[in-house]
Design a protein around this motif. Structure first.
Motif, PDB file in Angstrom:
ATOM      1  N   LEU A   1       0.358  17.423  24.871  1.00  0.00           N
ATOM      2  CA  LEU A   1       1.360  18.486  24.850  1.00  0.00           C
ATOM      3  C   LEU A   1       0.827  19.770  25.476  1.00  0.00           C
ATOM      4  O   LEU A   1       1.472  20.384  26.324  1.00  0.00           O
TER       5      LEU A   1
ATOM      6  N   SER B   1       0.329  19.431  29.286  1.00  0.00           N
ATOM      7  CA  SER B   1       1.628  19.378  29.974  1.00  0.00           C
ATOM      8  C   SER B   1       2.190  20.784  30.121  1.00  0.00           C
ATOM      9  O   SER B   1       2.705  21.165  31.186  1.00  0.00           O
TER      10      SER B   1
ATOM     11  N   GLU C   1      12.552  21.983  32.448  1.00  0.00           N
ATOM     12  CA  GLU C   1      11.428  21.237  31.871  1.00  0.00           C
ATOM     13  C   GLU C   1      10.450  22.181  31.172  1.00  0.00           C
ATOM     14  O   GLU C   1       9.901  21.837  30.119  1.00  0.00           O
TER      15      GLU C   1
ATOM     16  N   ASP D   1      11.944  23.152  27.893  1.00  0.00           N
ATOM     17  CA  ASP D   1      11.874  22.013  26.971  1.00  0.00           C
ATOM     18  C   ASP D   1      10.475  21.872  26.371  1.00  0.00           C
ATOM     19  O   ASP D   1      10.332  21.631  25.165  1.00  0.00           O
ATOM     20  N   ILE D   2       9.447  22.025  27.203  1.00  0.00           N
ATOM     21  CA  ILE D   2       8.080  21.836  26.718  1.00  0.00           C
ATOM     22  C   ILE D   2       7.697  22.965  25.764  1.00  0.00           C
ATOM     23  O   ILE D   2       6.934  22.765  24.807  1.00  0.00           O
TER      24      ILE D   2
ATOM     25  N   VAL E   1       9.281  21.917  22.409  1.00  0.00           N
ATOM     26  CA  VAL E   1       8.512  20.822  21.800  1.00  0.00           C
ATOM     27  C   VAL E   1       7.193  21.346  21.247  1.00  0.00           C
ATOM     28  O   VAL E   1       6.756  20.968  20.154  1.00  0.00           O
TER      29      VAL E   1
ATOM     30  N   LEU F   1       5.028  14.338  22.491  1.00  0.00           N
ATOM     31  CA  LEU F   1       5.752  14.011  23.714  1.00  0.00           C
ATOM     32  C   LEU F   1       6.042  12.522  23.768  1.00  0.00           C
ATOM     33  O   LEU F   1       5.186  11.706  23.425  1.00  0.00           O
ATOM     34  N   SER F   2       7.220  12.172  24.228  1.00  0.00           N
ATOM     35  CA  SER F   2       7.532  10.769  24.481  1.00  0.00           C
ATOM     36  C   SER F   2       7.104  10.430  25.898  1.00  0.00           C
ATOM     37  O   SER F   2       6.833  11.315  26.727  1.00  0.00           O
TER      38      SER F   2
ATOM     39  N   TRP G   1       9.001   9.202  28.110  1.00  0.00           N
ATOM     40  CA  TRP G   1      10.094   9.702  28.950  1.00  0.00           C
ATOM     41  C   TRP G   1       9.890  11.176  29.272  1.00  0.00           C
ATOM     42  O   TRP G   1      10.063  11.607  30.422  1.00  0.00           O
ATOM     43  N   SER G   2       9.501  11.969  28.279  1.00  0.00           N
ATOM     44  CA  SER G   2       9.268  13.400  28.488  1.00  0.00           C
ATOM     45  C   SER G   2       8.103  13.631  29.441  1.00  0.00           C
ATOM     46  O   SER G   2       8.151  14.515  30.301  1.00  0.00           O
TER      47      SER G   2
ATOM     48  N   LYS H   1       9.155  13.109  32.905  1.00  0.00           N
ATOM     49  CA  LYS H   1       9.927  14.257  33.392  1.00  0.00           C
ATOM     50  C   LYS H   1       9.004  15.393  33.821  1.00  0.00           C
ATOM     51  O   LYS H   1       9.272  16.079  34.806  1.00  0.00           O
ATOM     52  N   VAL H   2       7.921  15.588  33.074  1.00  0.00           N
ATOM     53  CA  VAL H   2       6.950  16.623  33.432  1.00  0.00           C
ATOM     54  C   VAL H   2       6.337  16.311  34.796  1.00  0.00           C
ATOM     55  O   VAL H   2       6.267  17.172  35.681  1.00  0.00           O
TER      56      VAL H   2
END
Length: 242
Positions: A128, A131, A171, A174-175, A178, A185-186, A188-189, A192-193
């Motif tokens: 996390l 990212s 993005e 969103d981060i 989170v 983080l998934s 999928w996430s 996206k990053v």
């Protein structure tokens, strides 16, 4: 303060830096507590680490050299810090130049590599945090290049992202959310990053999900500047994906 009394006697300056000095940006148990010292006594590095900090120790000459070169680290130490004791060397100024912007740019894929590697190791906090740093540095790089400025605070980063009309703003928001909620983080996430970062470089990158499909037990991932990755598995074997 009592834990620093003896250390302060052996340093020119001791200071916190990073998000710990920006309480609105600091997330407990997620953000590192960064601290730095200007001293010739390298043993202070181990002392600060033993107290639970993430330390940087520099000699005065090395610090001045960083500032003259325009290394981003000098910028953070000078302008994103809270002095505990001592004072900075006088007449030291930060020289923002092309080297500064290039160092920020090169760090983006380093942070992305750390994030994806941490995800595969199931180190949720590191995945996390790195990212967030990768996306943050995209904004700093673009701002450095186009505006000759390096935003630090999250609100300033958001503003510069919108001002520069970057494609990663959603993005990045969103981060931040989170991170504040301390959620994992998934995959999928994380995809996206990686996609968002590579979009700003006008190229396609190997997604973390593709790495997981292609390599059994991936352990260490290194993103190259062209979007390809070098993946080392738990047995020490390496593969290049594109």
């Amino acid at each position: 303060m009592s834990q620093f009394i003896e250390i302060c006697k052996r340093t020119k300056v001791l200071a916190y830096f990073g998000s710990y000095v920006r309480q609105d940006d600091f997330v407990d148990n997620v953000s590192d507590i960064n601290i730095f010292a200007i001293t010739n006594d390298k043993s202070i590095l181990l002392e600060l680490a033993s107290l639970g900090y993430s330390p940087i120790v520099l000699s005065e000459s090395n610090f001045i050299d960083l500032c003259e070169k325009g290394d981003p680290l000098c910028y953070y130490l000078l302008y994103d810090s809270n002095v505990i004791c001592g004072e900075f060397p006088r007449n030291v100024k930060f020289n923002l130049n092309n080297f500064t912007c290039e160092r920020i740019r090169r760090s983006i894929f380093a942070f992305l590599s750390l994030a994806v590697s941490a995800f595969f190791r199931q180190d949720e906090i590191s995945a996390l945090s790195n990212s967030f740093r990768a996306l943050r540095n995209v904004i700093q790089w673009k701002s450095c290049t186009n505006l000759n400025k390096i935003p630090i605070r999250i609100n300033d980063l958001k503003d510069k992202c919108e001002e520069l009309k970057l494609s990663i703003c959603n993005e990045f928001s969103d981060i931040i959310l989170v991170r504040r909620m301390k959620e994992a983080l998934s995959l999928w996430s994380l995809d996206k990053v990686a996609e968002a970062i590579c979009r700003e470089f006008n190229m396609e990158c190997v997604k973390p999900s593709k790495i997981l499909q292609s390599v059994k037990n991936p352990l260490q991932v290194t993103y190259n500047q062209d979007g390809t990755v070098i993946v080392k598995d738990s047995s020490g074997n390496e593969a290049k994906l594109s």
